[in-house]
Design an enzyme around this catalytic site. Structure first.
Site, PDB file in Angstrom:
ATOM      1  N   CYS A 199      65.908  22.388  46.920  1.00  0.00           N
ATOM      2  CA  CYS A 199      66.493  20.890  46.653  1.00  0.00           C
ATOM      3  C   CYS A 199      65.440  19.943  46.533  1.00  0.00           C
ATOM      4  CB  CYS A 199      67.582  20.858  47.637  1.00  0.00           C
ATOM      5  SG  CYS A 199      69.027  21.672  47.373  1.00  0.00           S
TER       6      CYS A 199
ATOM      7  N   CYS B 100      69.299  20.566  42.746  1.00  0.00           N
ATOM      8  CA  CYS B 100      70.117  19.919  43.870  1.00  0.00           C
ATOM      9  C   CYS B 100      69.095  18.794  44.596  1.00  0.00           C
ATOM     10  CB  CYS B 100      70.487  21.150  44.952  1.00  0.00           C
ATOM     11  SG  CYS B 100      69.213  22.184  45.475  1.00  0.00           S
TER      12      CYS B 100
END
Ligand code: NAD
EC number: 3.2.2.-
Length: 261
Positions: A80, A162
């Protein structure tokens, strides 16, 4: 001589020689050398799955489904906050991610790495990967092996992102953001708002070049509106300093490189 230097715009001139050997070699380099955590990947199987997507098929009618087995075979997660998209700024984005190794462009992932700058296709009459001529992508031939590959892997890359994601755009072009680009037509629309909370754009300008567009321009307003409609926050920064430093390597004397801006 053509190895690795042809782009799809030039593809009427020919496919890349030795595509299979290059893909296998790149896969081995990536999984054995650059990312040993992926050393269990079976590069011969990856190559066979890649070529099965398009060999013996009409080179103008490749479908997303043709590449699905490859997408299912190669699963790689980007952490992420480390995804970097780019549009019209490939060289700088790769120079930057080459130094800031935590960041991943698509071409820093295995699937993007094996195919970057190559041109390939099949032919219904043979089971070979064509090494002479691949048709141009145009209105009569829109779904080429190369273009469908990039659409599919770009979609997958965006779907798996993400946290905060980044995009490097080119403010020396009239429109830094274009809805017709792969970033604007595929990647933006495949970010998952439940996983991606922010898109951060860096609008870079060539040193000594013209500043045609910026965070204040209408193309970035359009991007902001698309992203906000998808419930993702949007931030924009002109000439993000770490990337500016990379540009400054080749222009150390330029005022913007010696003065703290
Ligand atoms: P762009 O207009 O700068 O195009 C990037 C490069 O990819 C150019 O060389 C272009 O000729 C080629 N390209 C773009 N779309 C293509 C397609 N559908 N089929 C074949 N080649 C294509 O920027 P963009 O269109 O926004 O694409 C860049 C973004 O999409 C990046 O974020 C990247 O993740 C992904 N992408 C990468 C490649 C690549 O060649 N490495 C190609 C397409 C998309």
């Amino acid at each position: 001589i053509w190895v690795g230097v042809l782009t799809w715009r030039q593809s009427s001139m020919g496919a890349t020689d030795h595509v299979s050997a290059i893909v296998l070699g790149r896969c081995l380099t990536y999984t054995r050398n650059m990312h040993p955590e992926l050393r269990n990947q079976d590069c011969k199987k990856i190559l066979n799955t890649f070529t099965s997507a398009f060999v013996s098929k009409d080179p103008c009618n490749i479908t997303k489904e043709d590449y699905q087995p490859l997408i299912d075979l190669v699963t790689q997660t980007v952490p992420c906050n480390k995804t970097l998209f780019w549009s019209r700024s490939k060289e700088l984005a790769h120079q930057y991610s080459g130094i800031q190794k935590e960041m991943f462009t698509l071409e820093d992932t295995l699937l993007g790495y094996i195919a970057d700058n190559l041109v390939w296709c099949g032919d219904p009459r043979t089971s070979e990967v064509k090494e002479e001529f691949c048709p141009y992508r145009n209105e009569n031939c829109s779904s080429t092996a190369t273009s469908v590959f990039w659409t599919v892997v770009s979609q997958k890359f965006a779907e798996s992102a993400c946290g905060t994601v980044y995009v490097m755009l080119n403010g020396s072009r009239t429109t830094a953001f274009s809805k017709a680009s792969t970033f604007g037509s595929v990647e933006v629309f495949n970010l998952h708002p439940d996983r991606v909370h922010t898109l951060h754009a860096w609008v870079m300008h060539d040193i000594g070049g013209v500043e045609r567009d910026s965070c204040l321009g209408s193309s970035i307003k359009e991007l902001k509106s698309i992203v906000n409609q998808r419930n993702i926050s949007f931030f924009c920064q002109d000439d993000y300093r770490p990337a500016r430093f990379v540009q400054c390597v080749r222009h150390p004397e330029h005022p913007s490189c010696s003065v703290l801006m």
